[in-house]
Design an enzyme around this catalytic site. Structure first.
Site, mmCIF file in Angstrom:
data_model
loop_
_atom_site.group_PDB
_atom_site.id
_atom_site.type_symbol
_atom_site.label_atom_id
_atom_site.label_comp_id
_atom_site.label_asym_id
_atom_site.label_seq_id
_atom_site.Cartn_x
_atom_site.Cartn_y
_atom_site.Cartn_z
ATOM 1 N N HIS A 15 1.430 5.220 -2.142
ATOM 2 C CA HIS A 15 0.924 6.231 -3.092
ATOM 3 C C HIS A 15 2.131 7.048 -3.545
ATOM 4 C CE1 HIS A 15 -3.378 5.773 -1.767
ATOM 5 N NE2 HIS A 15 -2.812 5.458 -0.620
ATOM 6 N N PHE A 16 2.692 6.706 -4.711
ATOM 7 C CA PHE A 16 3.897 7.403 -5.157
ATOM 8 C C PHE A 16 3.593 8.665 -5.978
ATOM 9 C CE2 PHE A 16 6.881 3.496 -4.629
ATOM 10 C CZ PHE A 16 7.015 3.793 -3.283
ATOM 11 N N ARG A 17 2.316 9.040 -6.110
ATOM 12 C CA ARG A 17 1.931 10.358 -6.676
ATOM 13 C C ARG A 17 2.387 10.567 -8.113
ATOM 14 N NH1 ARG A 17 -1.580 10.620 -2.623
ATOM 15 N NH2 ARG A 17 -0.789 11.463 -0.666
ATOM 16 N N HIS B 273 -5.364 -0.743 5.689
ATOM 17 C CA HIS B 273 -5.141 0.039 6.922
ATOM 18 C C HIS B 273 -6.213 -0.138 8.005
ATOM 19 C CE1 HIS B 273 -7.778 2.572 4.574
ATOM 20 N NE2 HIS B 273 -6.816 3.070 3.836
ATOM 21 N N HIS C 242 2.672 14.240 1.377
ATOM 22 C CA HIS C 242 2.313 15.603 0.956
ATOM 23 C C HIS C 242 3.479 16.485 1.382
ATOM 24 C CE1 HIS C 242 -1.847 14.511 0.035
ATOM 25 N NE2 HIS C 242 -1.891 13.855 1.177
ATOM 26 N N HIS D 134 -10.801 0.262 0.977
ATOM 27 C CA HIS D 134 -10.688 1.317 1.992
ATOM 28 C C HIS D 134 -12.017 1.269 2.735
ATOM 29 C CE1 HIS D 134 -9.426 5.509 3.363
ATOM 30 N NE2 HIS D 134 -10.584 5.279 3.949
ATOM 31 N N HIS E 222 0.830 -1.213 0.000
ATOM 32 C CA HIS E 222 0.000 0.000 0.000
ATOM 33 C C HIS E 222 0.863 1.262 0.000
ATOM 34 C CE1 HIS E 222 -4.003 1.803 1.640
ATOM 35 N NE2 HIS E 222 -3.340 2.712 0.949
ATOM 36 N N ASP F 195 0.784 2.572 3.803
ATOM 37 C CA ASP F 195 -0.094 3.631 3.294
ATOM 38 C C ASP F 195 0.719 4.921 3.100
ATOM 39 O OD1 ASP F 195 -2.260 4.979 2.319
ATOM 40 O OD2 ASP F 195 -3.340 5.118 4.216
ATOM 41 N N ASN G 40 -4.975 6.040 -7.127
ATOM 42 C CA ASN G 40 -5.505 7.420 -7.115
ATOM 43 C C ASN G 40 -4.443 8.448 -7.477
ATOM 44 O OD1 ASN G 40 -4.235 6.853 -4.671
ATOM 45 N ND2 ASN G 40 -5.500 8.267 -3.505
HETATM 46 ZN ZN LIG Z 1 -3.935 4.701 0.952
#
Ligand SMILES: [Zn+2]
Length: 428
Positions: free
Chosen positions: A59-61, A227, A298, A175, A57, A294, A91
């Site tokens: 999120h490498f953007r 999560h 940011h 989620h 899990h 997760d 996402n």
């Molecule tokens: Zn996530």
């Protein structure tokens, strides 16, 4: 008999136990679990040698927000934390709903990744993901609103997806925060950070899991809860056949941390001490299968917002996934063997070929730890582009050396990996 490429000696985690031993590596894979003739000998003495961690899990953007992270910086952070396999969430911008978006992201990841990776497809309300379930590594469904616009309320569509995923043997990750429940509690949210937890209470997790169990009935789908954060959620998965992951921030940071501001805001939120205790118990006894970070970076500026709604949800964590938990194993909160098992268990659950164990034929992904070398986390020194950590100042044990398919990607704490070395993984 031809020589192996490497002979690795140390205190090795294999077959569920940590014991002095050795293995050989040939053509990037574990050859034999014993000493043998090899061109190069790596003798790590009494240091721990454990399979590269599998983080299901992150999120490498990328594509979308490379100022927060991209596939190169994210996988570099993974490697520095002993994580050699990551599964990246859908996402991004654009989100991975369609065949075109999956192909575009795959090209980016192939060019930049320094560790092996899988990609999630995401279900949106048009259901395009049904076309790419068999090509993605796994599928993600958001039942609660969070970063990105992937909220799904149509349980008929969820059922179709579960049936398709069962046919192609893909795991479906949820989620689990019920949107209806979040809306009932939305009035608890105000400008203050502690109100974030009050507006997303434990009951929303339990309600979502009950709804997923209803939707999944009879589909034969492999369902995994992202999560897991509460005792109510842990109770709700019992008897469902679902597996679950837990994040270090939900194990280590109580909801009172929210008083310190936006760096402790994520979804689901930090929880009360009784939830932390239940999560530790679940991880110890295996009701919680695996760890996940997760990792949701940011920028420092974004996380320094002075009012709660203006601050985006999410914290970085791939680099500290195992590092911040190893000191807790040494302190007796969990056995070292159980913690290490949880750091790799996602490989089997997500059916990632040749990952998650040191055994003949498996990829020679491993990390080497000096368990006496704990040091405080310093966000500014981490490899993640965002440059901060919610675990700032906490003790952590980072790997000295990390190997990906027999090739060193970290040596003596220095990153040696190359963008493009990472390979795409999907179930057969
Ligand atoms: Zn996530």
């Amino acid at each position: 008999m031809t020589r192996a490429d490497l002979l690795v000696k140390g205190r090795i985690f294999a077959g569920g136990r940590v014991a002095p031993g050795a293995f050989t590596v040939k053509d990037g894979r574990v050859h034999e679990m014993r000493e043998g003739d090899a061109r190069e000998v790596l003798d790590f003495g009494d240091k721990l040698v454990t399979p590269g961690a599998v983080d299901p899990h992150v999120h490498f953007r990328d594509p979308g927000h490379p100022q927060k992270e991209d596939f190169a910086s994210g996988t570099r952070a993974a490697a520095m934390g002993g994580v050699t396999t990551v599964l990246d969430m859908p996402n991004t911008v654009p989100p991975v709903f369609s065949p075109e978006a999956l192909d575009a992201k795959l090209a980016i990841a192939r060019a930049k990744a320094c560790v092996d990776f899988g990609l999630f497809a995401g279900l949106d309300e048009r259901g395009e993901a049904l076309e790419i379930v068999g090509r993605a590594s796994a599928v993600k469904v958001y039942l609660g609103a969070t970063t990105g616009h992937l909220l799904v309320r149509d349980y008929g569509l969820v059922r179709l997806l579960l049936q398709e995923a069962a046919k192609t043997n893909r795991t479906v990750v949820f989620h689990a925060e019920s949107q209806a429940c979040l809306e009932r509690h939305a009035h608890f949210a105000d400008a203050t950070f502690p109100s974030h937890a009050a507006s997303r209470p434990p009951v929303c997790e339990a309600e979502a899991i009950a709804a997923i169990a209803e939707a999944a009935k009879g589909t034969g789908a492999r369902v995994h809860i992202a999560h897991l954060s509460t005792k109510a959620g842990l109770d709700a998965i019992q008897g469902t056949g679902f597996t679950a992951e837990v994040c270090p921030h939900h194990l280590l940071l109580p909801e009172t941390k929210l008083r310190e501001g936006g760096r402790f805001k994520m979804n689901p939120p930090l929880r009360a001490q009784e939830d932390l205790a239940a999560l530790w118990a679940g991880l110890r006894d295996g009701r919680i299968l695996c760890l996940a970070s997760d990792h949701a970076p940011h920028t420092k500026d974004e996380k320094s917002a002075d009012n709660m709604p203006a601050c985006p949800s999410g914290v970085p964590g791939v680099e500290t996934l195992l590092a911040v938990l190893l000191p807790r194993a040494l302190a007796g909160d969990i056995s070292l063997e159980r913690l290490l098992s949880a750091s790799v268990a996602a490989a089997e659950r997500f059916r990632l070929p040749r990952k998650g164990a040191l055994a003949p034929g498996m990829d020679a992904d491993f990390a080497v730890y000096d368990l006496g070398a704990a040091r405080p986390v310093r966000g500014a020194e981490l490899a993640s582009r965002c440059g901060w950590s919610p675990f700032e100042g906490m003790p952590a044990i980072f790997p000295a050396d990390v190997y990906l398919r027999g090739i060193p990607v970290v040596r003596g704490g220095k990153f040696l990996g190359e963008p493009g070395e990472g390979q795409f993984l999907a179930p057969p």
